[in-house]
Design a protein around this motif. Structure first.
Motif, PDB file in Angstrom:
ATOM      1  N   ASN A   1       5.655   1.447   5.437  1.00 46.36           N
ATOM      2  CA  ASN A   1       4.898   0.320   6.006  1.00 46.36           C
ATOM      3  C   ASN A   1       5.472  -1.022   5.536  1.00 46.36           C
ATOM      4  OD1 ASN A   1       4.069   0.825   3.366  1.00 46.36           O
ATOM      5  ND2 ASN A   1       1.875   0.811   3.807  1.00 46.36           N
TER       6      ASN A   1
ATOM      7  N   ARG B   1       0.898  -1.170   0.000  1.00 42.31           N
ATOM      8  CA  ARG B   1       0.000   0.000   0.000  1.00 42.31           C
ATOM      9  C   ARG B   1       0.924   1.205   0.000  1.00 42.31           C
ATOM     10  NH1 ARG B   1      -2.934  -3.476  -1.032  1.00 42.31           N
ATOM     11  NH2 ARG B   1      -4.779  -4.249   0.040  1.00 42.31           N
TER      12      ARG B   1
ATOM     13  N   THR C   1      -1.979   6.535   5.249  1.00 40.00           N
ATOM     14  CA  THR C   1      -3.025   6.546   6.274  1.00 40.00           C
ATOM     15  C   THR C   1      -2.703   5.489   7.338  1.00 40.00           C
ATOM     16  OG1 THR C   1      -4.364   4.862   5.201  1.00 40.00           O
ATOM     17  CG2 THR C   1      -4.737   7.145   4.500  1.00 40.00           C
ATOM     18  N   ASP C   2      -3.365   5.615   8.469  1.00 41.04           N
ATOM     19  CA  ASP C   2      -3.171   4.599   9.525  1.00 41.04           C
ATOM     20  C   ASP C   2      -3.589   3.228   9.002  1.00 41.04           C
ATOM     21  OD1 ASP C   2      -2.363   6.649  11.130  1.00 41.04           O
ATOM     22  OD2 ASP C   2      -4.168   6.698  12.373  1.00 41.04           O
ATOM     23  N   ASP C   3      -4.637   3.202   8.186  1.00 40.18           N
ATOM     24  CA  ASP C   3      -5.092   1.919   7.631  1.00 40.18           C
ATOM     25  C   ASP C   3      -4.045   1.309   6.699  1.00 40.18           C
ATOM     26  OD1 ASP C   3      -7.415   1.979   9.025  1.00 40.18           O
ATOM     27  OD2 ASP C   3      -8.689   2.598   7.341  1.00 40.18           O
ATOM     28  N   ASP C   4      -3.379   2.155   5.888  1.00 36.83           N
ATOM     29  CA  ASP C   4      -2.316   1.650   5.000  1.00 36.83           C
ATOM     30  C   ASP C   4      -1.231   0.971   5.845  1.00 36.83           C
ATOM     31  OD1 ASP C   4      -3.470   2.762   2.690  1.00 36.83           O
ATOM     32  OD2 ASP C   4      -2.350   4.642   2.907  1.00 36.83           O
ATOM     33  N   TRP C   5      -0.890   1.622   6.939  1.00 36.97           N
ATOM     34  CA  TRP C   5       0.157   1.090   7.818  1.00 36.97           C
ATOM     35  C   TRP C   5      -0.291  -0.247   8.422  1.00 36.97           C
ATOM     36  CZ3 TRP C   5       5.143   1.896   9.203  1.00 36.97           C
ATOM     37  CH2 TRP C   5       5.590   1.225  10.349  1.00 36.97           C
ATOM     38  N   THR C   6      -1.483  -0.241   9.027  1.00 37.40           N
ATOM     39  CA  THR C   6      -1.936  -1.409   9.783  1.00 37.40           C
ATOM     40  C   THR C   6      -2.180  -2.609   8.869  1.00 37.40           C
ATOM     41  OG1 THR C   6      -2.972   0.120  11.295  1.00 37.40           O
ATOM     42  CG2 THR C   6      -3.668  -2.157  11.464  1.00 37.40           C
ATOM     43  N   GLU C   7      -2.763  -2.342   7.706  1.00 33.73           N
ATOM     44  CA  GLU C   7      -3.081  -3.454   6.800  1.00 33.73           C
ATOM     45  C   GLU C   7      -1.809  -4.180   6.336  1.00 33.73           C
ATOM     46  OE1 GLU C   7      -5.718  -4.265   2.819  1.00 33.73           O
ATOM     47  OE2 GLU C   7      -5.595  -2.205   3.534  1.00 33.73           O
TER      48      GLU C   7
ATOM     49  N   ASN D   1      -0.195  -6.034   9.342  1.00 36.49           N
ATOM     50  CA  ASN D   1      -0.987  -7.233   9.668  1.00 36.49           C
ATOM     51  C   ASN D   1      -0.786  -8.340   8.636  1.00 36.49           C
ATOM     52  OD1 ASN D   1      -2.100  -6.173  11.961  1.00 36.49           O
ATOM     53  ND2 ASN D   1      -4.019  -5.558  11.019  1.00 36.49           N
TER      54      ASN D   1
END
Ligand code: NAP
Length: 247
Positions: free
Chosen positions: A155, A96, A104-110, A113
């Motif tokens: 990320n 991502r 975004t925080d979602d880019d990082w977390t996805e 994970n």
């Protein structure tokens, strides 16, 4: 006689790209292979069909490797089906890409994970059976970006660097059970992941590769088969397959 006859493998993200090539290579060497995928069922089935053509045994396992319960269920199914698990290849991964100003925080977390937490979930789910059998070969697919960093991939770089560090610790902890844990760090390899990079950026990347070309999934797969079949005294290491882009 294949050099992996009788061995049982599980390859995550094996529906396409590098994972597909690894599944085929291990099956050619005689291993029975569980083929994990997230959503590309037809492509995963095509890999199984190709392996069936030369008499290999497979099992398709749909599971999201970033979900620990799904991972535990997947490993349980693989072991129930084939009786044991000897070789685990943690290959599934995503990008991502954005510079940190836009990430975004979602880019990082996805990405963390999917690429890193999954390696912990799969390894811990698989290792008890390997400990009981006093045999295991765990091979984690990292990336040269985890060694060198790359613009727009904070990320991804963190996830792949984390894999290298995790590999070394798992190798230390599991060595006494005859379980080896190694990582492979491919450079830029011709798959759908690389196809997402704009053509002009691909040209710039290629110009920096001493061998002057991108890698092939099969070139990564050969190293996985080597570690699985002949890497009895190799553990905690990292094999770079990158055409010289990072030394
Ligand atoms: P790819 O062609 O994009 O294939 C990714 C594979 O991972 C697919 O089989 C996909 O399944 C699966 N996957 C993605 N998210 C998943 C999830 N949450 N759960 C289960 N499976 C999931 O990628 P690739 O280029 O072959 O990359 C394979 C590995 O090599 C990755 O770890 C990547 O980071 C690493 N790598 C690639 C390169 C490169 O240049 N290509 C370089 C260095 C390292 P579906 O088909 O079902 O979506």
């Amino acid at each position: 006689m294949g050099r992996l006859d009788g061995k049982i493998a599980l390859v995550t993200g094996a529906s396409r790209g590098i994972g597909r090539a690894i599944a085929l290579e291990l099956a050619h060497a005689g291993a029975s292979v569980s083929i994990n995928y997230l959503s590309a069922e037809d492509e995963a089935q095509a890999v199984a069909d190709e392996i069936a053509k030369f008499g290999g045994k497979t099992l398709l396992l749909q599971a999201n490797v970033s979900d620990k319960d799904q991972v535990r269920g997947m490993v349980k199914q693989a072991v129930e089906h084939f009786g044991q698990l000897d070789i685990l290849v943690n290959n599934a991964g995503i990008t991502r890409d954005r510079s940190m100003r836009k990430l975004t925080d979602d880019d990082w977390t996805e990405v963390i994970n999917t690429n890193l937490n999954s390696v912990y979930y799969c390894t811990t789910a698989a290792m008890q059976g390997m400990i009981d059998h006093k045999f295991g070969r765990i091979i984690n697919i990292s990336s040269y970006v985890g060694q060198a960093g790359n613009f727009g991939q904070a990320n991804y770089a963190a996830s792949k660097g984390g894999i290298i560090a995790f590999t070394k610790t798992a190798a230390i902890e599991l060595a006494k059970y005859n379980i080896t844990v190694n990582s492979i760090a491919p450079g830029f390899t011709l798959t759908e992941m690389l196809a997402k990079v704009p053509a002009n950026v691909q040209d710039q990347i290629k110009a920096k590769i001493p061998m002057g070309r991108f890698g092939l999934p099969e070139e990564v797969a050969k190293a996985v088969a080597f570690l699985a079949a002949d890497g009895d005294y190799i553990t905690g290491q990292q094999i770079n397959i990158n055409g010289g882009v990072y030394m």
